[in-house]
Scaffold this motif. Structure first.
Motif, PDB file in Angstrom:
ATOM      1  N   LEU A 109     103.512  12.668 -49.743  1.00 29.78           N
ATOM      2  CA  LEU A 109     103.866  13.653 -48.823  1.00 29.78           C
ATOM      3  C   LEU A 109     103.087  13.394 -47.774  1.00 29.78           C
ATOM      4  O   LEU A 109     103.713  13.518 -46.503  1.00 29.78           O
ATOM      5  CB  LEU A 109     103.902  15.182 -49.392  1.00 29.78           C
ATOM      6  CG  LEU A 109     104.205  16.282 -48.497  1.00 29.78           C
ATOM      7  CD1 LEU A 109     105.661  16.039 -47.968  1.00 29.78           C
ATOM      8  CD2 LEU A 109     104.175  17.725 -49.408  1.00 29.78           C
ATOM      9  N   MET A 110     101.771  13.319 -47.857  1.00 28.05           N
ATOM     10  CA  MET A 110     100.979  13.209 -46.822  1.00 28.05           C
ATOM     11  C   MET A 110     101.416  11.932 -45.782  1.00 28.05           C
ATOM     12  O   MET A 110     101.170  12.100 -44.750  1.00 28.05           O
ATOM     13  CB  MET A 110      99.519  13.285 -47.152  1.00 28.05           C
ATOM     14  CG  MET A 110      98.848  14.285 -47.505  1.00 28.05           C
ATOM     15  SD  MET A 110      97.101  14.145 -48.417  1.00 28.05           S
ATOM     16  CE  MET A 110      96.170  13.690 -46.641  1.00 28.05           C
ATOM     17  N   VAL A 125      98.509  19.488 -45.910  1.00 31.92           N
ATOM     18  CA  VAL A 125      99.254  19.311 -47.401  1.00 31.92           C
ATOM     19  C   VAL A 125      97.691  18.840 -48.009  1.00 31.92           C
ATOM     20  O   VAL A 125      97.555  19.422 -49.374  1.00 31.92           O
ATOM     21  CB  VAL A 125     100.121  18.096 -47.569  1.00 31.92           C
ATOM     22  CG1 VAL A 125      99.887  17.531 -48.985  1.00 31.92           C
ATOM     23  CG2 VAL A 125     101.321  18.493 -47.156  1.00 31.92           C
ATOM     24  N   TYR A 126      96.715  18.016 -47.696  1.00 32.85           N
ATOM     25  CA  TYR A 126      95.535  17.802 -48.282  1.00 32.85           C
ATOM     26  C   TYR A 126      94.633  18.920 -48.567  1.00 32.85           C
ATOM     27  O   TYR A 126      94.313  19.077 -49.625  1.00 32.85           O
ATOM     28  CB  TYR A 126      94.684  16.909 -47.270  1.00 32.85           C
ATOM     29  CG  TYR A 126      93.344  16.566 -47.997  1.00 32.85           C
ATOM     30  CD1 TYR A 126      93.449  15.578 -49.045  1.00 32.85           C
ATOM     31  CD2 TYR A 126      92.265  17.165 -47.713  1.00 32.85           C
ATOM     32  CE1 TYR A 126      92.230  15.168 -49.453  1.00 32.85           C
ATOM     33  CE2 TYR A 126      90.956  16.927 -48.256  1.00 32.85           C
ATOM     34  CZ  TYR A 126      91.047  15.837 -49.138  1.00 32.85           C
ATOM     35  OH  TYR A 126      89.762  15.535 -49.808  1.00 32.85           O
ATOM     36  N   GLN A 127      94.751  19.840 -47.542  1.00 37.21           N
ATOM     37  CA  GLN A 127      93.660  21.032 -47.614  1.00 37.21           C
ATOM     38  C   GLN A 127      94.124  21.908 -48.787  1.00 37.21           C
ATOM     39  O   GLN A 127      93.487  22.512 -49.671  1.00 37.21           O
ATOM     40  CB  GLN A 127      93.616  21.903 -46.441  1.00 37.21           C
ATOM     41  CG  GLN A 127      92.918  21.047 -45.267  1.00 37.21           C
ATOM     42  CD  GLN A 127      91.321  20.988 -45.882  1.00 37.21           C
ATOM     43  OE1 GLN A 127      90.700  21.544 -46.479  1.00 37.21           O
ATOM     44  NE2 GLN A 127      90.778  19.803 -45.476  1.00 37.21           N
ATOM     45  N   GLN A 146      91.729  11.444 -51.159  1.00 40.99           N
ATOM     46  CA  GLN A 146      90.755  11.427 -50.113  1.00 40.99           C
ATOM     47  C   GLN A 146      90.966  10.236 -49.403  1.00 40.99           C
ATOM     48  O   GLN A 146      90.667  10.404 -47.942  1.00 40.99           O
ATOM     49  CB  GLN A 146      89.291  11.478 -50.923  1.00 40.99           C
ATOM     50  CG  GLN A 146      88.859  12.751 -51.524  1.00 40.99           C
ATOM     51  CD  GLN A 146      87.323  12.342 -52.298  1.00 40.99           C
ATOM     52  OE1 GLN A 146      86.685  11.626 -51.867  1.00 40.99           O
ATOM     53  NE2 GLN A 146      87.376  13.224 -53.227  1.00 40.99           N
ATOM     54  N   ASN A 147      91.053   8.999 -49.689  1.00 40.92           N
ATOM     55  CA  ASN A 147      91.624   7.875 -48.952  1.00 40.92           C
ATOM     56  C   ASN A 147      92.683   8.089 -47.772  1.00 40.92           C
ATOM     57  O   ASN A 147      92.393   7.818 -46.594  1.00 40.92           O
ATOM     58  CB  ASN A 147      91.692   6.555 -49.569  1.00 40.92           C
ATOM     59  CG  ASN A 147      90.492   6.102 -50.281  1.00 40.92           C
ATOM     60  OD1 ASN A 147      89.269   6.536 -49.940  1.00 40.92           O
ATOM     61  ND2 ASN A 147      90.594   5.258 -51.349  1.00 40.92           N
ATOM     62  N   MET A 148      93.613   8.643 -48.246  1.00 41.19           N
ATOM     63  CA  MET A 148      94.881   9.063 -47.379  1.00 41.19           C
ATOM     64  C   MET A 148      94.199  10.177 -46.375  1.00 41.19           C
ATOM     65  O   MET A 148      94.868   9.845 -45.338  1.00 41.19           O
ATOM     66  CB  MET A 148      95.904   9.625 -48.267  1.00 41.19           C
ATOM     67  CG  MET A 148      97.110  10.029 -47.324  1.00 41.19           C
ATOM     68  SD  MET A 148      97.875   8.675 -46.463  1.00 41.19           S
ATOM     69  CE  MET A 148      98.546   7.540 -47.893  1.00 41.19           C
ATOM     70  N   LEU A 153      93.023  10.781 -40.617  1.00 39.19           N
ATOM     71  CA  LEU A 153      91.893  11.212 -39.731  1.00 39.19           C
ATOM     72  C   LEU A 153      91.705  10.271 -38.594  1.00 39.19           C
ATOM     73  O   LEU A 153      91.138  10.423 -37.420  1.00 39.19           O
ATOM     74  CB  LEU A 153      90.691  11.757 -40.228  1.00 39.19           C
ATOM     75  CG  LEU A 153      90.934  13.178 -41.099  1.00 39.19           C
ATOM     76  CD1 LEU A 153      89.790  13.577 -41.751  1.00 39.19           C
ATOM     77  CD2 LEU A 153      91.319  14.287 -39.939  1.00 39.19           C
ATOM     78  N   THR A 154      91.492   9.065 -39.221  1.00 36.11           N
ATOM     79  CA  THR A 154      90.924   7.713 -38.282  1.00 36.11           C
ATOM     80  C   THR A 154      92.028   6.999 -37.715  1.00 36.11           C
ATOM     81  O   THR A 154      91.744   5.842 -37.193  1.00 36.11           O
ATOM     82  CB  THR A 154      90.150   6.872 -39.384  1.00 36.11           C
ATOM     83  OG1 THR A 154      90.770   6.376 -40.250  1.00 36.11           O
ATOM     84  CG2 THR A 154      88.743   7.573 -39.531  1.00 36.11           C
TER      85      THR A 154
END
Length: 168
Positions: A109-110, A125-127, A146-148, A153-154
């Motif tokens: 989904l992310m 979605v991550y949060q 976490q990698n996604m 973010l980067t």
């Protein structure tokens, strides 16, 4: 699963899933998508819900549910590889809500949201997944999730589809 003219649909389901896995591993996402869709098309309604009594039948029900979920995960990954991210968002919201401990659905989904220029929604979605895992189990998300988050973010270029994939 239900009985077909030539036996159990379960045999056909298993055959389609095995074919889909082979196509998926070889990177043939069109064929993998067809196989997974054929397998899932045989599933009508809850899979033996409330029918299984005893450890053997409950074990079979668990296997069948896990096979269905694996099929859904690989189908979503194949469709994402084909650039169908926008059309997957509602299904992935549903899957991640119905199966909140399956981090793969949150990750997918992310990615779908990120590719649809919805980075803020992807991070939300991550949060939400992180909060749920922490509140329910006292765990942090796994490495894949976490990698996604880090890739979004980067602005990691690996999240961008190659130009050869047709986009909707």
């Amino acid at each position: 699963m239900s009985l077909g003219n030539d036996g159990l649909d379960l045999r056909a389901f298993d055959k389609y899933v095995r074919e889909g896995r082979a196509h998926y591993r070889s990177g043939n996402h069109e064929a993998a998508t067809r196989s997974f869709e054929n397998a899932l098309g045989l599933c009508r309604g809850p899979l033996l819900d409330g029918v299984c009594r005893g450890p053997i039948l409950q074990g079979f029900q668990t296997w069948l549910n896990e096979a269905w979920l694996e099929c859904m995960e690989m189908l979503m990954d194949s469709r994402l590889a084909l650039g169908r991210h926008r059309e997957l968002i509602s299904d992935l919201y549903w899957l991640s809500t119905e199966h909140p401990l399956r981090e793969a659905f949150h990750r997918q989904l992310m990615l779908a949201l990120h590719r649809s220029d919805r980075q803020a929604d992807a991070l939300q979605v991550y949060q939400r997944a992180r909060r749920m895992l922490n509140d329910e189990l006292g765990l942090e998300p796994g490495r894949s999730l976490q990698n996604m988050q880090h890739a979004i973010l980067t602005a990691d270029s690996r999240l961008v589809l190659p130009d050869t994939v047709s986009r909707p």
